[in-house]
Design an enzyme around this catalytic site. Sequence first.
Site, PDB file in Angstrom:
ATOM      1  N   ARG A  62       0.806  -1.217   0.000  1.00 32.44           N
ATOM      2  CA  ARG A  62       0.000   0.000   0.000  1.00 32.44           C
ATOM      3  C   ARG A  62       0.844   1.275   0.000  1.00 32.44           C
ATOM      4  O   ARG A  62       0.648   2.164  -0.830  1.00 32.44           O
ATOM      5  CB  ARG A  62      -0.909   0.048   1.258  1.00 32.44           C
ATOM      6  N   THR A  63       1.783   1.376   0.941  1.00 28.63           N
ATOM      7  CA  THR A  63       2.506   2.637   1.118  1.00 28.63           C
ATOM      8  C   THR A  63       3.362   2.946  -0.106  1.00 28.63           C
ATOM      9  O   THR A  63       3.404   4.080  -0.586  1.00 28.63           O
ATOM     10  CB  THR A  63       3.377   2.557   2.384  1.00 28.63           C
TER      11      THR A  63
ATOM     12  N   LYS B  45      25.662  -5.500  -0.760  1.00 28.59           N
ATOM     13  CA  LYS B  45      27.128  -5.667  -0.836  1.00 28.59           C
ATOM     14  C   LYS B  45      27.817  -4.963   0.335  1.00 28.59           C
ATOM     15  O   LYS B  45      29.038  -4.814   0.349  1.00 28.59           O
ATOM     16  CB  LYS B  45      27.651  -5.078  -2.151  1.00 28.59           C
TER      17      LYS B  45
ATOM     18  N   ARG C 197      11.129   3.722   3.836  1.00 28.36           N
ATOM     19  CA  ARG C 197      10.680   2.709   4.812  1.00 28.36           C
ATOM     20  C   ARG C 197      11.902   1.902   5.219  1.00 28.36           C
ATOM     21  O   ARG C 197      12.701   1.488   4.381  1.00 28.36           O
ATOM     22  CB  ARG C 197       9.636   1.777   4.214  1.00 28.36           C
TER      23      ARG C 197
ATOM     24  N   HIS D 122       4.607   5.602  11.738  1.00 28.87           N
ATOM     25  CA  HIS D 122       4.161   5.494  10.334  1.00 28.87           C
ATOM     26  C   HIS D 122       3.224   6.689  10.125  1.00 28.87           C
ATOM     27  O   HIS D 122       2.004   6.566  10.082  1.00 28.87           O
ATOM     28  CB  HIS D 122       3.427   4.167  10.143  1.00 28.87           C
TER      29      HIS D 122
HETATM   30  N1   CP Z   1      -0.429  -0.067   5.836  1.00 31.64           N
HETATM   31  C1   CP Z   1       0.793  -0.315   5.319  1.00 31.64           C
HETATM   32  O1   CP Z   1       1.787   0.310   5.686  1.00 31.64           O
HETATM   33  O2   CP Z   1       0.816  -1.307   4.387  1.00 31.64           O
HETATM   34  P1   CP Z   1       2.113  -1.767   3.577  1.00 31.64           P
HETATM   35  O3   CP Z   1       3.046  -2.431   4.558  1.00 31.64           O
HETATM   36  O4   CP Z   1       1.615  -2.704   2.513  1.00 31.64           O
HETATM   37  O5   CP Z   1       2.744  -0.529   2.995  1.00 31.64           O
END
Ligand code: CP
Length: 315
Positions: free
Chosen positions: A65-66, A93, A115, A143
């Site tokens: 999603r993100t 590496k 992320r 998040h």
């Molecule tokens: N909600 C969320 O962060 O989903 P993903 O891990 O798929 O990005």
Amino acid sequence: MTKDLKTHRLSTRHLLGIKDLQTEDILHILETAEHFKEIINRPIKKVPSLRDITIANLFFESSTRTRVSFELAEKRLSADVVNFSASASSVSKGETLIDTVNNILAMKVDMVVMRHPSPGAAVFLSNHVDAHIINAGDGTHEHPTQALLDAFSIRRETGTLKGIRVAIVGDIRHSRVALSNIFCLLKLGAEVMVCGPPTLMPKYIGDLGVKVEYSLKKALAWCDVANMLRIQSERQHLAFFPSLREYVMQYGVTRHVLDGLKKRIIVMHPGPINRGVEITSDVADSDQSIILQQVENGVAVRMAVLYLLAARQSM
Ligand code: CP
């Protein structure tokens, strides 16, 4: 976009978490997202706002999603986009995070969406490189865009966050979504309860100003909105409950559980869902669930964040 939106300045040049974000900034992001929500529902969804801005999406941890949501948001704002995944890069590496990012920035990148599995990675990066950093999830820490899109989605359903009772249910201990949601919802005037097994409840969570409840039945009876969290097996290196079956019996939301309430609550989930664990399919796919609205709203909210951070650069 209106003149008003163009002249507003966020108090920060990065989005690292909700904890240090001012309430006024949050409200402005949500208002801006309303405009983008309208734009992305037009036949022509693209606007030139970020033309000549280059954004790198750095994903050191898996995401559906993100990652897709940020990429769509960037493309709808006409930014140039480069995608980087750790498994297919020189990180494997032995290259350090700072070297990796500085090499990417040397190619004239303006913003980094990252992320990372380590809590604090986004803050660390913001102290060492000269681009706008957006935290797309750092380990068990924060998040922020998930919390913003969750708040946006609730407000669209209820009209306000003030006084709305939100129960966050499940694996609170390992959840960055829980922490960012707590900060965001409290700043916006909602009441927040966390609910889950004692072993998945951080020791001092009550100090954040939330109610703590171990009974799902009581939490659902109290709330207007239930935000169901995934059991994060990948972060659990100990046995936090006897079996998944026992967890489901205590904390799983089923149609039967919802029908037993004397009111209608909104059900949310940040995804990915473990169907049949935190919620059953007949709940996830019901008209009480706003899970896909959350995903849709995520694009508008991320467009707002990118737009407002980029606007700081040009002021
Ligand atoms: N909600 C969320 O962060 O989903 P993903 O891990 O798929 O990005």
